[in-house]
Write a protein that holds these residues in place. Structure first.
Motif, PDB file in Angstrom:
ATOM      1  N   SER A   1      18.519   2.206   0.423  1.00 27.70           N
ATOM      2  CA  SER A   1      17.135   1.967   0.819  1.00 27.70           C
ATOM      3  C   SER A   1      16.856   0.463   0.816  1.00 27.70           C
ATOM      4  CB  SER A   1      16.176   2.690  -0.125  1.00 27.70           C
ATOM      5  OG  SER A   1      16.338   2.226  -1.440  1.00 27.70           O
ATOM      6  N   TYR A   2      15.887   0.080   1.620  1.00 29.79           N
ATOM      7  CA  TYR A   2      15.575  -1.342   1.780  1.00 29.79           C
ATOM      8  C   TYR A   2      14.880  -1.874   0.544  1.00 29.79           C
ATOM      9  CZ  TYR A   2      14.298  -5.594   4.259  1.00 29.79           C
ATOM     10  OH  TYR A   2      14.171  -6.898   4.657  1.00 29.79           O
TER      11      TYR A   2
ATOM     12  N   LYS B   1      11.572  -8.071  10.711  1.00 35.20           N
ATOM     13  CA  LYS B   1      10.478  -7.182  10.298  1.00 35.20           C
ATOM     14  C   LYS B   1       9.188  -7.982  10.155  1.00 35.20           C
ATOM     15  CE  LYS B   1      13.818  -4.606   7.479  1.00 35.20           C
ATOM     16  NZ  LYS B   1      14.044  -3.561   8.499  1.00 35.20           N
TER      17      LYS B   1
ATOM     18  N   VAL C   1       6.888  -4.452   3.758  1.00 37.05           N
ATOM     19  CA  VAL C   1       7.392  -4.294   5.119  1.00 37.05           C
ATOM     20  C   VAL C   1       7.406  -2.818   5.449  1.00 37.05           C
ATOM     21  CG1 VAL C   1       8.846  -6.364   4.994  1.00 37.05           C
ATOM     22  CG2 VAL C   1       9.836  -4.108   4.481  1.00 37.05           C
ATOM     23  N   TRP C   2       7.669  -2.548   6.734  1.00 34.59           N
ATOM     24  CA  TRP C   2       7.834  -1.176   7.202  1.00 34.59           C
ATOM     25  C   TRP C   2       9.314  -1.000   7.519  1.00 34.59           C
ATOM     26  CZ3 TRP C   2       4.437   2.837   7.635  1.00 34.59           C
ATOM     27  CH2 TRP C   2       4.861   3.941   8.368  1.00 34.59           C
ATOM     28  N   ASP C   3       9.962  -0.063   6.825  1.00 28.81           N
ATOM     29  CA  ASP C   3      11.373   0.230   7.079  1.00 28.81           C
ATOM     30  C   ASP C   3      11.597   1.717   6.863  1.00 28.81           C
ATOM     31  OD1 ASP C   3      14.374   0.479   5.780  1.00 28.81           O
ATOM     32  OD2 ASP C   3      14.295  -1.039   7.333  1.00 28.81           O
ATOM     33  N   SER C   4      11.384   2.494   7.894  1.00 25.68           N
ATOM     34  CA  SER C   4      11.442   3.961   7.783  1.00 25.68           C
ATOM     35  C   SER C   4      10.492   4.442   6.701  1.00 25.68           C
ATOM     36  CB  SER C   4      12.872   4.424   7.475  1.00 25.68           C
ATOM     37  OG  SER C   4      13.741   4.005   8.495  1.00 25.68           O
TER      38      SER C   4
END
Lengths: 118, 105
Positions: free
Chosen positions: B1-2, B30, B89-92
């Motif tokens: 995961s990020y 991003k 941030v947005w990452d999935s």
């Protein structure tokens, strides 16, 4: 002005299900993402889940097996259920409106403290 | 995961400039957002899409990105700027940094 308000029990017993509702006023639930975010005492923010106004959902992988997010029976509500809670789920729970495409949160509820204890 | 990495704390003297960093793999690709959270209050968005300020946020707050690091800069911070700051941030899904406590000396 958009306003979000969380509601639900402030005390939940271990192994039971935590249930919260977010009521949105001052704007439509359409065209946005709606998230639940929590913050354990003295710790950082943790995203739990979001639901798009169309019903599409996405969950934090670390919580996915225990979480359900849904749109409410009222058109301007959405809800969170977290099952099999433990003391580690004690936190302030926030609902927030997410902006599509960039995913930032301009609007947050005031937060509600949920304590897991027998 | 990020993952997003922030320093636990940053101290700045009155009249100086505070810089809070947020590191992440390929963060340049991003959009980074920043929130201010004071004790007992909900987070407040202070920067979105790397460098845009929402209405009502003072001009002394600015955001930038270079390489794998995003930076929130607070020029001439005031005592009232003491707070925890989170990058996001947005990452999935939504990802938050661990937060940075800003102290104004």
């Amino acid at each position: 002005q958009v306003h979000l308000q969380e509601s639900g029990p402030g005390l939940v017993k271990p192994s039971e299900t935590l249930s919260l509702t977010c009521t949105v006023s001052g704007g439509s639930i359409s065209s946005y993402y709606w998230s639940w975010i929590r913050q354990p005492p003295g710790k950082g923010l943790e995203w739990i889940a979001y639901i798009y106004y169309s019903g599409t959902t996405n969950y934090n992988p670390s919580l996915k097996s225990r979480v359900t997010i849904s749109l409410g029976t009222s058109t301007n509500q959405f809800s969170l259920k977290l099952s099999s809670v433990t003391a580690a789920d004690t936190a302030v729970y926030y609902c927030a409106r997410g902006q599509p495409s960039s995913g930032y949160y301009p609007y947050w509820g005031q937060g509600t403290l949920v304590t897991v204890s027998a | 995961s990020y993952e997003l990495t922030q320093p636990l704390s940053v101290s700045v003297a009155l009249g100086q400039t505070a810089r809070i960093t947020c590191g992440g793999n390929n963060i340049g690709g991003k959009h980074v957002h920043w929130y201010q959270q004071k004790p007992g209050q909900a987070p407040v968005l202070v920067i979105y899409r790397d460098s845009y300020r929402p209405s009502g946020i003072p001009e002394r707050f600015s955001g930038s990105k270079s390489g794998n690091t995003a930076t929130l800069t607070i020029s001439r911070p005031r005592a009232g700027d003491e707070a925890d700051y989170y990058c996001q941030v947005w990452d999935s899904g939504t990802v938050f940094g661990g937060g940075t406590k800003l102290t104004v000396l």
